[in-house]
Design an enzyme around this catalytic site. Structure first.
Site, mmCIF file in Angstrom:
data_model
loop_
_atom_site.group_PDB
_atom_site.id
_atom_site.type_symbol
_atom_site.label_atom_id
_atom_site.label_comp_id
_atom_site.label_asym_id
_atom_site.label_seq_id
_atom_site.Cartn_x
_atom_site.Cartn_y
_atom_site.Cartn_z
ATOM 1 N N ARG A 187 -10.746 0.731 14.989
ATOM 2 C CA ARG A 187 -10.448 1.535 13.804
ATOM 3 C C ARG A 187 -11.444 1.170 12.709
ATOM 4 N NH1 ARG A 187 -4.483 1.191 11.225
ATOM 5 N NH2 ARG A 187 -5.382 -0.776 10.469
ATOM 6 N N LYS B 8 0.835 -1.196 0.000
ATOM 7 C CA LYS B 8 0.000 0.000 0.000
ATOM 8 C C LYS B 8 0.874 1.252 0.000
ATOM 9 C CE LYS B 8 -0.382 -0.012 5.043
ATOM 10 N NZ LYS B 8 -1.266 -0.004 6.205
ATOM 11 N N TYR C 293 16.384 29.853 8.911
ATOM 12 C CA TYR C 293 15.339 30.687 9.491
ATOM 13 C C TYR C 293 15.410 30.688 11.011
ATOM 14 C CZ TYR C 293 12.874 30.901 4.998
ATOM 15 O OH TYR C 293 12.528 31.136 3.688
ATOM 16 N N MET D 295 11.861 24.464 3.273
ATOM 17 C CA MET D 295 10.968 23.650 2.465
ATOM 18 C C MET D 295 11.718 22.908 1.359
ATOM 19 S SD MET D 295 7.580 24.742 0.278
ATOM 20 C CE MET D 295 6.602 25.139 1.729
#
Length: 386
Positions: A151, A53, A277, A327
């Site tokens: 679930r 999956k 940053y 990013m």
């Protein structure tokens, strides 16, 4: 440990990508997936459903499926109908179980493709039967029951009604009920006892409704630590991709992926300079290497700083990430190493060669290895490395 990933020569691999937007690739060793499947079959001594999956844990569902089948798996497991249909369209004819159904799931297309589905309610079963009737075929199903995960399984109060509806549809020739199964939520044999007993209860109730079914419960960890969980089948996912179910007692699984990129540029900085940053990191006098991967590509912002900095391999030497991960870019402190633009960087590879491992990454960012693999973004091309 099978020496399969280490046979990939990083220098021989192309640095092209699917989009041309990043000089980063993940080389996937299909030989390692095959070897891991064979090893887990040996450990479990049970038939294996290879779980591929989420795009084969982010490494390519079709290539992973073929490698696992070559390693001795006899069936495949996926989450969604679309994932099962993808495997069928690739020409894979092994049994495929898809266990997530939702209102918009392409049930009819899945039934037409011969994908086995897993209804957990009478309405879901009704959709499958209706699709089978429209197509003039018998749909195959395996019913998931709730035994403690809370679930997706069928709640215990609904078992009898669902089994009776399945038996009615089976008698009409529109349905073949292959199995009753569950997910185990525990991590130790003591935690498996009650769910396995609940599964036995469900199978007995299915039998009382006239259904003759197989049972399966175990994913990689239960399969590795408790033979009681093997039943008629084990569903193996993470272990096939090199994740040791019990790192304290390794089974000798081979690493499957090598993630690599190149240095974009370097710069020498003086003591007291900030990096990234937020000015959260102040350097000593050192050389910095910029690499074109960031959190959009799967490098967690938790990978650097705070005393838990992850190291990558540059020119055969381990060097830490430094400053806040951006990013699209990250910075590596290479110290006094003679690193230049274009040099190869290994972010994930074979620990036997001194390269960062899945276990290291997951430990550094406080997650599990599976998340590290599946978090690698689409700008990073996947290529077959062995």
């Amino acid at each position: 440990m099978p020496a399969v990933l280490s046979e990939i020569d990083p220098a021989a691999l192309p640095m092209a990508t699917a989009t041309g937007s990043s000089p980063s690739i993940v080389a996937v060793s299909t030989a390692a997936i095959q070897a891991n499947t064979s090893r887990m079959r040996e450990v479990c001594a049970a038939p294996v459903m290879a779980v591929v999956k989420a795009g084969g844990f982010g490494l390519g569902a079709v290539r992973a499926a073929r490698a696992a089948l070559a390693g001795g798996a006899t069936e495949l497991g996926v989450a969604t109908c679309a994932e099962g249909i993808e495997l069928r369209r690739a020409g894979i004819d092994a049994p495929i179980l898809a266990w997530m159904l939702h209102d918009d799931a392409p049930v009819r297309a899945a039934v037409a493709a011969g994908v086995r589905l897993s209804p957990t309610s009478v309405p879901q079963l009704g959709r499958i039967v209706a699709a089978a009737g429209a197509l003039g075929v018998a749909a195959e199903v395996e019913i998931e029951v709730e035994t403690g995960m809370n679930r997706s399984g069928t709640p215990r109060a609904d078992w009898a009604r669902l089994f009776e509806a399945a038996a009615t549809a089976s008698a009409s020739g529109l349905l073949q009920v292959v199995g009753v199964w569950t997910h185990l939520s525990g991590t130790s044999p003591a935690q498996f006892t009650a769910p396995l007993a609940h599964l036995d209860d469900a199978v007995a109730l299915a039998g009382a409704a006239g259904l003759r079914v197989r049972r399966h419960a175990a994913a990689s960890l239960p399969a590795a630590v408790d033979p009681r969980t093997h039943l008629d089948l084990v569903r193996l996912g993470a272990s096939l991709f090199g994740v040791e179910p019990t790192p304290e007692r390794p089974l000798g699984l081979a690493p499957v992926a090598r993630w690599q990129t190149r240095v974009s540029q370097t710069r020498d900085v003086c003591a007291g300079e900030s990096v990234g940053y937020g000015q959260t990191t102040i350097t000593s006098a050192t050389r910095l290497a910029l690499i074109p991967v960031g959190y959009a590509d799967g490098i967690s912002r938790r990978s650097s700083g705070g005393g838990r900095a992850m190291t990558v391999t540059v020119g055969g030497r381990r060097c830490p990430l430094i400053g806040a991960v951006s990013m699209d870019q990250s910075v590596v402190d290479v110290g006094d190493a003679p690193v230049t633009a274009g040099d190869r960087v290994i972010l994930l590879g074979d620990p036997a060669r001194g390269e960062p491992s899945l276990a290291e990454w997951s430990s550094a960012v406080g997650t599990i290895p599976q998340e590290v693999l599946t978090a690698i973004g689409p700008r990073v091309a996947r290529v077959v490395g062995a």
